[in-house]
Design a protein around this motif. Structure first.
Motif: not given
Length: 317
Positions: A265-275
């Motif tokens: 989840l941290k990678e989505i919140i940081s913007g590194r991964v886009k759902p």
């Protein structure tokens, strides 16, 4: 001096409007390498299991440990909050309600970042002690005016729907789990189910689901087929997920999921991964969440004052 906070005192100090941003920041900092989480460990003995989980949040100067023991007499939770700089034990607090807020809060954060539309209709599957904080957190994070409720006990689901109406939510009790999810955008499962009850056909209308009910590799709430319909699957802690999260472990065994598909989840919140596509958040509870929420409780208690303290007389080496 160490603050001693009982369960009722912790509950009185908790506010989801403070919990959600604190969790959001903790995950963002973890992604930047500014927070360290460790997976849960367990020691099993005849008739009892003791669980421990710990994390450090250097940006707050705090570290913490939650431990809880489960036996036939129930489960007891306690949290120890430390000052990382001078090793002082800042607080000992009850951690049952704290856990409910951090679990619900994580679902709120995940829903906000994985399903960006505001004011979705929510399906709540489960009406037990952890269900209310799921709803409050999602209402806090993205807004919520309508919900559908299901649990196996008709009286419980009717009572829970009535409780949600008191929060300004138009809530109705559904006869089945699939009925609760029909025509709904977001769902949260928060049950003690050992056998999955969320079928593939039941999630067809969903855009996002939070699966929060268990951290036992032999238990699951959602079938392997249903897991396979979600394109983006996030977890709170990947090493922990691989040993505990039965919903995903069983889906991997069935061939509908592989661990390379999971993101933290941290990678989505940081913007590194886009759902992308339909999204799922599998939550089992992470220690960094506990430290972040315990810090909110401690800071408010210090600001308000008047809470019991004790000198525990620890020597310094």
């Amino acid at each position: 001096m160490t603050l001693l906070l009982s369960e009722p005192q912790v509950e009185a100090l908790l506010d989801m409007k403070e919990v959600v941003p604190a969790l959001e920041e903790a995950f963002r900092r973890e992604s930047a390498g500014e927070a360290v989480n460790s997976p849960r460990t367990r020691s099993r003995a005849p008739g009892a299991v003791i669980n421990a989980m710990h994390a450090s949040l250097p940006y707050l100067g705090r570290s913490g440990l939650k431990c809880y023991l489960s036996s036939a007499k129930g489960t007891r939770f306690v949290f120890l909050l430390f000052d990382s700089k001078d090793s002082e034990l800042l607080a000992v607090m009850g951690a049952d309600v704290l856990g409910r807020f951090r679990t619900g809060g994580a679902s709120g954060v995940a829903t906000k970042h994985m399903h960006p539309s505001r004011n979705p209709t929510l399906a709540v599957l489960g009406s037990g002690r952890q269900a209310l904080t799921q709803v409050i957190a999602i209402q806090t994070a993205v807004g919520l005016t309508r919900a559908k409720v299901w649990s196996p006990n008709p009286g419980h689901r009717e009572a829970f729907a009535g409780k949600l109406s008191g929060l300004g939510i138009d809530a109705e009790a559904a006869l089945t789990a699939s009925g609760a999810m029909r025509g709904v955008q977001v769902a949260s499962t928060i049950t003690s189910a050992a056998v999955p009850f969320v079928e593939e056909t039941a999630v067809e209308d969903l855009s996002h689901i939070n699966v929060c009910g268990g951290n036992n590799p032999e238990h699951s709430e959602i079938t392997a087929g249903a897991v396979g319909t979600f394109e983006t699957i996030a977890v709170d802690d990947l090493p922990q997920a691989k040993t505990e999260y039965g919903d995903l472990i069983q889906a991997e065994a069935a061939g509908t999921f592989y661990w390379g598909k999971a993101v933290e989840l941290k990678e989505i919140i940081s913007g590194r991964v886009k759902p992308k596509g339909k999204t799922m958040f599998k939550s089992g509870g992470a220690a960094l969440e506990d430290v972040a929420v315990a810090s909110v409780v401690y800071d408010k208690a210090v600001k308000l004052g008047g809470f019991p303290e004790a000198s525990l007389g620890f020597p310094t080496f």
